[in-house]
Design a protein around this motif. Structure first.
Motif, mmCIF file in Angstrom:
data_model
loop_
_atom_site.group_PDB
_atom_site.id
_atom_site.type_symbol
_atom_site.label_atom_id
_atom_site.label_comp_id
_atom_site.label_asym_id
_atom_site.label_seq_id
_atom_site.Cartn_x
_atom_site.Cartn_y
_atom_site.Cartn_z
ATOM 1 N N ILE A 173 82.381 -18.532 21.880
ATOM 2 C CA ILE A 173 81.834 -19.816 22.337
ATOM 3 C C ILE A 173 82.744 -20.995 21.980
ATOM 4 N N PRO A 174 83.224 -21.106 20.719
ATOM 5 C CA PRO A 174 84.139 -22.222 20.404
ATOM 6 C C PRO A 174 85.396 -22.214 21.266
ATOM 7 N N LEU A 175 85.906 -21.018 21.541
ATOM 8 C CA LEU A 175 87.087 -20.894 22.389
ATOM 9 C C LEU A 175 86.782 -21.377 23.803
ATOM 10 N N LEU A 176 85.610 -21.015 24.305
ATOM 11 C CA LEU A 176 85.189 -21.431 25.642
ATOM 12 C C LEU A 176 84.984 -22.943 25.700
ATOM 13 N N ILE A 177 84.370 -23.511 24.661
ATOM 14 C CA ILE A 177 84.124 -24.956 24.620
ATOM 15 C C ILE A 177 85.446 -25.721 24.602
ATOM 16 N N PHE A 178 86.375 -25.267 23.761
ATOM 17 C CA PHE A 178 87.669 -25.947 23.659
ATOM 18 C C PHE A 178 88.413 -25.909 24.990
ATOM 19 N N THR A 179 88.457 -24.740 25.611
ATOM 20 C CA THR A 179 89.145 -24.603 26.895
ATOM 21 C C THR A 179 88.487 -25.463 27.967
ATOM 22 N N SER A 180 87.158 -25.499 27.973
ATOM 23 C CA SER A 180 86.432 -26.303 28.955
ATOM 24 C C SER A 180 86.728 -27.784 28.772
ATOM 25 N N LEU A 181 86.778 -28.245 27.514
ATOM 26 C CA LEU A 181 87.071 -29.652 27.250
ATOM 27 C C LEU A 181 88.434 -30.044 27.820
ATOM 28 N N LEU A 182 89.401 -29.157 27.680
ATOM 29 C CA LEU A 182 90.742 -29.454 28.181
ATOM 30 C C LEU A 182 90.777 -29.504 29.702
ATOM 31 N N PHE A 183 90.228 -28.489 30.346
ATOM 32 C CA PHE A 183 90.356 -28.370 31.793
ATOM 33 C C PHE A 183 89.364 -29.238 32.564
ATOM 34 N N PHE A 184 88.401 -29.838 31.875
ATOM 35 C CA PHE A 184 87.512 -30.790 32.528
ATOM 36 C C PHE A 184 88.016 -32.224 32.345
ATOM 37 N N SER A 185 89.149 -32.385 31.679
ATOM 38 C CA SER A 185 89.723 -33.704 31.463
ATOM 39 C C SER A 185 90.929 -33.899 32.377
ATOM 40 N N LEU A 186 90.742 -34.632 33.460
ATOM 41 C CA LEU A 186 91.843 -34.890 34.382
ATOM 42 C C LEU A 186 92.938 -35.754 33.748
ATOM 43 N N PRO A 187 92.586 -36.793 32.950
ATOM 44 C CA PRO A 187 93.654 -37.557 32.284
ATOM 45 C C PRO A 187 94.506 -36.697 31.354
ATOM 46 N N PHE A 188 93.864 -35.795 30.604
ATOM 47 C CA PHE A 188 94.619 -34.943 29.691
ATOM 48 C C PHE A 188 95.544 -33.995 30.460
ATOM 49 N N ILE A 212 83.109 -50.828 17.127
ATOM 50 C CA ILE A 212 83.600 -49.468 16.892
ATOM 51 C C ILE A 212 82.888 -48.470 17.803
ATOM 52 N N SER A 213 81.574 -48.579 17.891
ATOM 53 C CA SER A 213 80.795 -47.666 18.735
ATOM 54 C C SER A 213 81.211 -47.773 20.193
ATOM 55 N N SER A 214 81.353 -48.988 20.674
ATOM 56 C CA SER A 214 81.701 -49.213 22.076
ATOM 57 C C SER A 214 83.083 -48.658 22.403
ATOM 58 N N ARG A 215 84.037 -48.890 21.499
ATOM 59 C CA ARG A 215 85.411 -48.438 21.790
ATOM 60 C C ARG A 215 85.524 -46.899 21.732
ATOM 61 N N ILE A 216 84.845 -46.269 20.789
ATOM 62 C CA ILE A 216 84.896 -44.802 20.713
ATOM 63 C C ILE A 216 84.273 -44.188 21.960
ATOM 64 N N ILE A 217 83.178 -44.757 22.424
ATOM 65 C CA ILE A 217 82.542 -44.268 23.649
ATOM 66 C C ILE A 217 83.469 -44.484 24.844
ATOM 67 N N ASP A 218 84.201 -45.602 24.867
ATOM 68 C CA ASP A 218 85.179 -45.844 25.928
ATOM 69 C C ASP A 218 86.263 -44.767 25.931
ATOM 70 N N ILE A 219 86.724 -44.405 24.731
ATOM 71 C CA ILE A 219 87.770 -43.384 24.615
ATOM 72 C C ILE A 219 87.265 -42.034 25.123
ATOM 73 N N ILE A 220 86.036 -41.669 24.743
ATOM 74 C CA ILE A 220 85.448 -40.404 25.198
ATOM 75 C C ILE A 220 85.252 -40.425 26.716
ATOM 76 N N THR A 221 84.790 -41.548 27.233
ATOM 77 C CA THR A 221 84.577 -41.686 28.679
ATOM 78 C C THR A 221 85.891 -41.550 29.440
ATOM 79 N N TYR A 222 86.936 -42.174 28.901
ATOM 80 C CA TYR A 222 88.253 -42.094 29.551
ATOM 81 C C TYR A 222 88.759 -40.651 29.615
ATOM 82 N N PHE A 223 88.475 -39.898 28.584
ATOM 83 C CA PHE A 223 88.935 -38.513 28.521
ATOM 84 C C PHE A 223 88.376 -37.683 29.673
#
Length: 299
Positions: free
Chosen positions: A69-84, A220-231
């Protein structure tokens, strides 16, 4: 001689703030090939290193987690991020994130023995990382600091400090290389801020927008959420800086900060070496944001 010397520091590609790889791009001037083929050649090199980084990350995840599951989650996070995915496919230090991140995780979790040598597998790998991306120098420093805290007096008695000497020299060399290039070219003195030259950069400076504790928490909260959203954004993912600039209210900011603190505490108290390394990496970047060294922007 002057032309050869300058070609080491002044290269025809932007965003290559690294010591070991940057001079190689200067070979473009001496290779009689069209840019189309040269680009494919360099991109192939970047792709191979990204693959090596992914392989190291997968090995670490398989070692520490019995299920997939952790491997699947990590891979999904990468491939669902178009900017990355986009910036991983560019000739920039951003394409080395997988390689550097994988090297750190693998090196700090697989080689757990106490080394008493200046040149060992552990020390050499630590020295290689800053060559590809200078942004990992603070992480190397923080890893050394936590290593010192862990071993205390034995850090010097057992000569454990020796395995950090090589990485220290390379990190200093990288910094001197950047300073020299800044002196020669009179530009990119602050790589993190170069993107803010044509916009209002003050809105990304944390202390210019935190006149009170409440403003500090909300910012701080707003900027971290912006960073996550951008990802995970699906439009304009090729832009280095996102246009997102949210303003979260105090109630949701407090919930978010509480969640953030909980995550940090869980990572810090967990006995897993892997999670402790992840904690150090997150903490280092968070402190750089809060200190104002990194502009608090989604990029």
């Amino acid at each position: 001689f002057i032309n050869i010397f300058l070609s080491i520091f002044v290269i025809p590609i932007r965003w290559t703030y690294a010591l070991g790889i940057t001079p190689l791009y200067g070979l473009i001037r001496f290779i009689d090939l069209d840019w189309f083929y040269l680009r494919l050649l360099f991109l192939s090199f970047h792709a191979i290193l990204s693959f090596i980084g992914l392989l190291m990350i997968f090995k670490v995840l398989v070692k520490y987690f019995k299920n997939k599951i952790p491997l699947l989650i990590f891979t999904s996070l990468l491939f669902f991020s178009l900017p990355f995915l986009y910036w991983t496919s560019t000739l920039s230090p951003y394409s080395y994130h997988l390689f550097c991140f994988g090297m750190i995780l693998y090196n700090e979790t697989y080689y757990s023995e106490i080394s008493q040598k200046y040149f060992s597998k552990k020390s050499i790998i630590r020295a290689i990382i800053p060559l590809f991306n200078y942004q990992y120098i603070p992480i190397i420093i923080m890893l050394a600091f936590f290593d010192f805290i862990k071993h205390k007096r034995n850090f010097f008695v057992l000569n454990k400090f020796k395995e950090w000497i090589l990485a220290s020299f390379v990190s200093i060399g990288t910094a001197l290389f950047l300073i020299t290039r800044t002196f020669l070219t009179n530009k990119h003195a602050a790589p993190n801020l170069s993107i803010l030259q044509h916009i209002d950069g003050k809105k990304y400076e944390i202390w210019s927008n935190s006149s009170s504790v409440i403003d500090f928490v909300k910012y701080i909260s707003s900027r971290i959420i912006d960073i996550i959203t951008y990802f995970f954004q699906t439009t304009n993912y090729h832009l280095l800086l996102s246009e997102n600039f949210k303003s979260i209210n105090l109630f949701y900011s407090l919930i978010f900060i509480a969640l953030l603190i909980t995550i940090f505490i869980v990572l810090f108290k967990n006995k897993s070496r892997l999670l402790k390394i992840v904690f150090i990496i997150l903490l280092t970047n968070f402190l750089l944001y809060v200190a104002g060294i990194y502009p608090f922007m989604p990029s």
